[in-house]
Design a protein around this motif. Structure first.
Motif, short mmCIF file in Angstrom:
data_model
loop_
_atom_site.label_atom_id
_atom_site.label_comp_id
_atom_site.label_asym_id
_atom_site.label_seq_id
_atom_site.Cartn_x
_atom_site.Cartn_y
_atom_site.Cartn_z
N ARG A 1 0.82 -1.21 0.00
CA ARG A 1 0.00 0.00 0.00
C ARG A 1 0.86 1.26 0.00
NH1 ARG A 1 -4.35 -2.07 4.63
NH2 ARG A 1 -5.84 -3.04 3.19
N ASN A 2 2.16 1.08 0.19
CA ASN A 2 3.08 2.21 0.26
C ASN A 2 4.15 2.14 -0.81
OD1 ASN A 2 1.89 3.36 2.74
ND2 ASN A 2 2.68 1.50 3.70
N GLY A 3 3.84 1.44 -1.91
CA GLY A 3 4.72 1.49 -3.06
C GLY A 3 5.64 0.31 -3.26
N VAL A 4 5.72 -0.61 -2.30
CA VAL A 4 6.57 -1.79 -2.48
C VAL A 4 5.86 -2.75 -3.42
CG1 VAL A 4 7.64 -3.76 -1.33
CG2 VAL A 4 7.63 -1.51 -0.22
N SER A 5 6.58 -3.31 -4.35
CA SER A 5 5.98 -4.17 -5.37
C SER A 5 5.76 -5.58 -4.84
CB SER A 5 6.86 -4.21 -6.62
OG SER A 5 8.13 -4.77 -6.30
N TRP A 6 4.91 -6.32 -5.55
CA TRP A 6 4.75 -7.75 -5.30
C TRP A 6 5.81 -8.49 -6.09
CZ3 TRP A 6 4.26 -12.23 -8.01
CH2 TRP A 6 3.80 -13.35 -7.31
N PRO A 7 6.45 -9.52 -5.54
CA PRO A 7 6.20 -10.18 -4.25
C PRO A 7 7.07 -9.69 -3.10
CG PRO A 7 7.66 -11.55 -5.55
CD PRO A 7 7.36 -10.33 -6.41
N ALA A 8 7.83 -8.59 -3.32
CA ALA A 8 8.70 -8.11 -2.25
C ALA A 8 7.93 -7.74 -1.00
CB ALA A 8 9.51 -6.91 -2.74
#
Length: 284
Positions: A141-148
């Motif tokens: 929700r704060n900009g970190v991508s999936w799957p990280a």
């Protein structure tokens, strides 16, 4: 996805249960619960849940809506997520994500649980139906991508199959510590389409992060476990075991895993996922 069947069980003594409350377990404190109380046909508590629309992932074919044709309280302390097909063949369904987040604390155990049943359409008529109870790392929700961001699938099943899957996704795509896009997972046979309890427990009491574990249970019986040493990267493990996560309930239709619905796929209540409660606990 690899399967690893474990035979030990988490023995939890049920001390209280009712239609209006999640179970009380000896040795555990209930921290957060939604029991989906409300009038039949009404929507979920907006203080607890975001209703997701406009999301297109995994080559799924459904459109997520806010309609009570797809998402409604039953009036009997449950929520029903109902996939529908219209006269043109277009599918709709629903996905809700908790506003509540929690971080499993170090030095103790944390439990997340839901009681779920599936609609009673014949299994042969559920091609493409994909219900799930899972968690995502709040960092997405704060900009970190999936799957990280980290993903913990407590329960998924596809095509009506009486097989439940528990899986972690993490690190990078493709490959990485979780072998994306497959993830690292285990499977369990589901006795029937009726009510069952799905649970994951974080155990962070070990002296080192490598000994911390995530363990999956169906009706109190362990069926899968991973540890920090499984992932073998402390930063990646922390995205799963030591970072804020939130609950997701959804029924997808089609997608890369189940494949598309076919001419026999039935919609409606017979293909729904119904949930009696979602709860999070901390050990005492």
């Amino acid at each position: 996805m690899f399967a690893k069947l474990l035979t030990s069980a988490l023995a939890l003594a049920v001390t209280s249960v009712s239609a209006e409350a999640a179970p009380g377990y000896s040795g555990w404190n209930n921290i957060w619960t939604d029991t989906f109380d409300g009038a039949a046909g009404s929507t979920v508590n907006g203080n607890n849940w975001n209703i997701i629309t406009g999301l297109n992932v995994n080559n799924e074919v459904q459109t997520y809506t806010t309609s009570n044709q797809n998402l409604q309280l039953s009036g009997g302390a449950t929520v029903q997520i109902v996939p529908r097909k219209d006269s043109s063949g277009a599918w709709t369904s629903a996905r809700i994500e908790s506003k509540y987040t929690f971080t499993p604390p170090a030095g103790t155990r944390t439990m997340a649980e839901a009681k779920i049943r599936f609609g009673d359409n014949p299994i042969a008529d559920k091609q493409g139906i994909w219900p799930a109870f899972w968690l995502l790392g709040n960092s997405i929700r704060n900009g970190v991508s999936w799957p990280a961001c980290g993903e913990i699938d407590i329960m998924e099943t596809v095509n009506g199959q009486l097989t439940g899957h528990g899986t972690i996704h993490c690190d990078v795509y493709p490959g990485g510590a979780c072998n994306e896009p497959n993830g690292i997972g285990g499977a369990v046979s589901i006795p029937d389409q009726s009510w069952h309890t799905w649970r994951v427990v974080w155990d962070r009491r070990a002296s080192s992060w490598t000994g911390e574990t995530l363990t999956w249970y169906l009706d109190g019986n362990q069926f899968f476990q991973v540890s920090g040493s499984t992932v073998n990267n402390q930063g990646v493990w922390n995205s799963l075991a030591a970072s804020p996560v939130y609950f997701i309930l959804n029924v997808a239709v089609g997608g890369d895993w189940p494949g598309p619905p076919n001419a026999n796929t039935l919609d409606g209540y017979g293909s729904m996922m119904e949930v009696a409660y979602v709860a999070q606990y901390l050990s005492t």
